[in-house]
Write an enzyme that holds these catalytic residues in place. Sequence first.
Site, short mmCIF file in Angstrom:
data_model
loop_
_atom_site.label_atom_id
_atom_site.label_comp_id
_atom_site.label_asym_id
_atom_site.label_seq_id
_atom_site.Cartn_x
_atom_site.Cartn_y
_atom_site.Cartn_z
N CYS A 1 -11.35 2.68 0.46
CA CYS A 1 -9.93 3.00 0.62
C CYS A 1 -9.48 2.20 1.82
O CYS A 1 -10.17 2.18 2.85
CB CYS A 1 -9.75 4.50 0.86
SG CYS A 1 -8.08 4.96 1.39
N CYS B 1 -4.53 -1.66 -1.77
CA CYS B 1 -4.76 -0.23 -1.98
C CYS B 1 -5.74 -0.10 -3.15
O CYS B 1 -5.45 -0.58 -4.25
CB CYS B 1 -3.43 0.44 -2.32
SG CYS B 1 -3.57 2.17 -2.80
N ASN B 2 -6.90 0.52 -2.89
CA ASN B 2 -7.89 0.66 -3.96
C ASN B 2 -7.38 1.56 -5.08
O ASN B 2 -7.63 1.30 -6.26
CB ASN B 2 -9.18 1.27 -3.40
CG ASN B 2 -9.83 0.36 -2.39
OD1 ASN B 2 -9.36 0.24 -1.26
ND2 ASN B 2 -10.90 -0.29 -2.78
N THR B 3 -6.66 2.62 -4.69
CA THR B 3 -6.18 3.58 -5.70
C THR B 3 -5.19 2.89 -6.65
O THR B 3 -5.33 2.96 -7.87
CB THR B 3 -5.50 4.78 -5.00
OG1 THR B 3 -6.34 5.24 -3.95
CG2 THR B 3 -5.23 5.91 -5.96
N TYR C 1 -1.22 8.56 -2.28
CA TYR C 1 -1.39 8.38 -3.73
C TYR C 1 -2.62 9.12 -4.26
O TYR C 1 -2.64 9.60 -5.38
CB TYR C 1 -1.60 6.89 -4.05
CG TYR C 1 -0.36 6.02 -4.07
CD1 TYR C 1 0.92 6.56 -3.99
CD2 TYR C 1 -0.49 4.64 -4.19
CE1 TYR C 1 2.05 5.74 -4.01
CE2 TYR C 1 0.63 3.81 -4.23
CZ TYR C 1 1.89 4.36 -4.14
OH TYR C 1 2.99 3.54 -4.17
N GLY C 2 -3.67 9.14 -3.42
CA GLY C 2 -5.00 9.55 -3.89
C GLY C 2 -5.11 10.96 -4.43
O GLY C 2 -6.07 11.29 -5.12
N ASP D 1 0.87 -1.19 0.00
CA ASP D 1 0.00 0.00 0.00
C ASP D 1 0.90 1.23 0.00
O ASP D 1 2.12 1.13 0.23
CB ASP D 1 -0.90 0.00 1.25
CG ASP D 1 -1.84 1.21 1.29
OD1 ASP D 1 -2.36 1.61 0.23
OD2 ASP D 1 -2.05 1.78 2.38
N SER D 2 0.29 2.41 -0.22
CA SER D 2 1.06 3.65 -0.12
C SER D 2 1.55 3.88 1.32
O SER D 2 2.60 4.46 1.53
CB SER D 2 0.17 4.83 -0.54
OG SER D 2 -0.99 4.87 0.27
N1 DGL Z 1 -4.88 3.14 0.92
C1 DGL Z 1 -5.10 3.63 -0.37
C2 DGL Z 1 -6.40 3.22 -1.00
O1 DGL Z 1 -6.92 2.18 -0.65
C3 DGL Z 1 -4.55 4.94 -0.83
C4 DGL Z 1 -4.54 6.12 0.06
C5 DGL Z 1 -3.62 7.19 -0.50
O2 DGL Z 1 -2.42 6.94 -0.59
O3 DGL Z 1 -4.13 8.26 -0.89
O4 DGL Z 1 -6.91 3.87 -1.87
#
Ligand code: DGL
Length: 256
Positions: free
Chosen positions: A182, A70-72, A39-40, A7-8
């Site tokens: 997220c 990580c969804n992003t 990341y988002g 993940d980020s």
């Molecule tokens: N945990 C991440 C997700 O599921 C990303 C959060 C981020 O880095 O902005 O989207």
Amino acid sequence: MRIGFFDSGIGGISVLNEAIKHFPNEDFLYYADTRNVPYGTKTKEEVNKHVQTAVEDILKQEVKALVIACNTATSISINELRSTYDIPIIGMEPAEKPAIKLSSSMDKRVLVCATDLTLKELKYRKLITRIDKDSIVDPLPLPELVEFCEELNFNWDELSPYFSSKLEEFDLNQYGTVVLGCTHFPYYKPILKKLLPPHIHLIDGNKGTIERLSNLLKEKDLLSQNGINGISFQCSNQDKNYIIKMKNALKVLKMH
Ligand code: DGL
């Protein structure tokens, strides 16, 4: 061999936590891209570059499967990763489908909370898959929540006004499900449960993702018998304090 999680930041630990419960005989490697979190709020191109670099770094070590927790990162990079590497790569299971089913049965709407970037991609996905036939899904970007989470800030006095201000434009009686899209957001389940009306179901993709991982490992005969739930925490900027933070984050989730 270990199962990798990526993940980020500390968000993916909410997915790792499910895996720990599900696989008592596996060992894990958890990698956070601390050089580039969050990341988002970045562009699609930037995130893809960071994800490819991080995964390259992770796969210098031996892992038998990799969960993009990580969804992003999943929404942007999963196809490229799968076409580059031979090991099983599992992305976050989008939970909109079960949420739409559940909310429809209650004659209510769905609120999807995620990063800006995931929601942009979600909009696109929605158009092509047309899963939201009755237009009952509404997006709610919560970029600040990733930052609160990265600070391990779970303080009710600060978080409840934050959520209340974000939710005030929605008539919550019209909603049956809130999707936590997220992996940083499940940390806030206890606060959200207190804040939301009791009929609202909170849904995340963590269990579904671990079930798919489990099926894939079985299918490929990759399940271990002799792991001990050992976890190696790593991060892209080698920050020792962040390793402590990751361990503390797992403790927070275990207390839920
Ligand atoms: N945990 C991440 C997700 O599921 C990303 C959060 C981020 O880095 O902005 O989207």
